[in-house]
Design an enzyme around this catalytic site. Structure first.
Site, PDB file in Angstrom:
ATOM      1  N   CYS A  46     -29.748 -29.961  60.187  1.00 13.95           N
ATOM      2  CA  CYS A  46     -30.696 -29.066  61.180  1.00 13.95           C
ATOM      3  C   CYS A  46     -31.590 -30.057  62.114  1.00 13.95           C
ATOM      4  O   CYS A  46     -32.067 -31.065  61.648  1.00 13.95           O
ATOM      5  CB  CYS A  46     -31.615 -28.290  60.266  1.00 13.95           C
ATOM      6  SG  CYS A  46     -32.898 -27.183  61.513  1.00 13.95           S
ATOM      7  N   CYS A  49     -35.529 -29.696  61.041  1.00 20.52           N
ATOM      8  CA  CYS A  49     -35.886 -29.966  59.947  1.00 20.52           C
ATOM      9  C   CYS A  49     -35.196 -31.239  59.169  1.00 20.52           C
ATOM     10  O   CYS A  49     -35.536 -31.649  57.936  1.00 20.52           O
ATOM     11  CB  CYS A  49     -36.280 -28.924  59.004  1.00 20.52           C
ATOM     12  SG  CYS A  49     -35.024 -28.195  58.113  1.00 20.52           S
ATOM     13  N   CYS A  95     -31.137 -21.925  59.608  1.00 19.88           N
ATOM     14  CA  CYS A  95     -31.238 -22.932  58.620  1.00 19.88           C
ATOM     15  C   CYS A  95     -32.045 -22.377  57.565  1.00 19.88           C
ATOM     16  O   CYS A  95     -33.069 -21.490  57.785  1.00 19.88           O
ATOM     17  CB  CYS A  95     -32.131 -24.211  59.401  1.00 19.88           C
ATOM     18  SG  CYS A  95     -32.493 -25.267  58.064  1.00 19.88           S
ATOM     19  N   CYS A  98     -35.714 -23.998  57.418  1.00 15.08           N
ATOM     20  CA  CYS A  98     -36.744 -23.836  58.240  1.00 15.08           C
ATOM     21  C   CYS A  98     -36.745 -22.776  59.380  1.00 15.08           C
ATOM     22  O   CYS A  98     -37.511 -22.510  60.324  1.00 15.08           O
ATOM     23  CB  CYS A  98     -36.862 -25.242  59.369  1.00 15.08           C
ATOM     24  SG  CYS A  98     -35.776 -25.317  60.473  1.00 15.08           S
ATOM     25  N   CYS A 118     -19.797 -20.720  63.942  1.00 17.40           N
ATOM     26  CA  CYS A 118     -19.912 -21.318  65.469  1.00 17.40           C
ATOM     27  C   CYS A 118     -21.352 -21.739  65.734  1.00 17.40           C
ATOM     28  O   CYS A 118     -22.448 -20.892  65.788  1.00 17.40           O
ATOM     29  CB  CYS A 118     -19.675 -20.073  66.427  1.00 17.40           C
ATOM     30  SG  CYS A 118     -19.541 -20.366  68.137  1.00 17.40           S
TER      31      CYS A 118
END
EC number: 1.8.4.12
Length: 137
Positions: A46, A49, A95, A98, A118
């Site tokens: 991510c 984070c 995510c 976060c 995707c």
């Protein structure tokens, strides 16, 4: 949800596109993402984070214009939400740490899962397992 920077930190630390995608459920234009054609071995994280999301071994070319994966690194890595925007019924992926918007998952991927995650390049960073180099999408 741990480790999420403040809105001010995000605005200062992300590009306009990265902020739009991760914080406003945006979508980058297809075939423009920096990580779309990345073929190196490593882990996709991510961007917000740094939580691990996808292994490069699960990435494939779906032809859709965004990086595609057939499974996340763990069940906890991704949060799933129903998305009925734009007159479509889809499953949004965020995510799991976060809550940053990543993209969508579709039931038209390859085996072994049959799923296509995707993902916007602008929501990812990639860490090369050979040299530790980090590339931000």
């Amino acid at each position: 949800m741990a480790n999420k920077p403040t809105p001010e930190e995000l605005k200062n630390g992300l590009s306009e596109m990265q902020f739009y995608v991760t914080q406003h459920h945006g979508t980058e234009p297809p075939f423009t993402g920096r990580l779309l054609h990345n073929k190196k071995n490593g882990v996709y994280h991510c961007l917000v984070c740094d939580a691990p999301l996808f292994n490069s071994q699960t990435k494939y070319d779906s032809g859709c214009g965004w990086p595609s994966f057939y499974e996340p690194v763990s069940a906890e890595a991704i949060r799933y939400l129903t998305d009925n925007s734009h007159g479509m019924q889809r499953i949004e992926i965020r995510c799991g740490n976060c809550d940053a918007h990543l993209g969508h998952v579709f039931p038209d991927g390859p085996q072994p899962t049959g799923e296509r995650y995707c993902v916007n390049s602008a929501s990812l960073s990639f860490t090369d397992e050979q040299n530790g180099e980090q590339i931000k999408g």
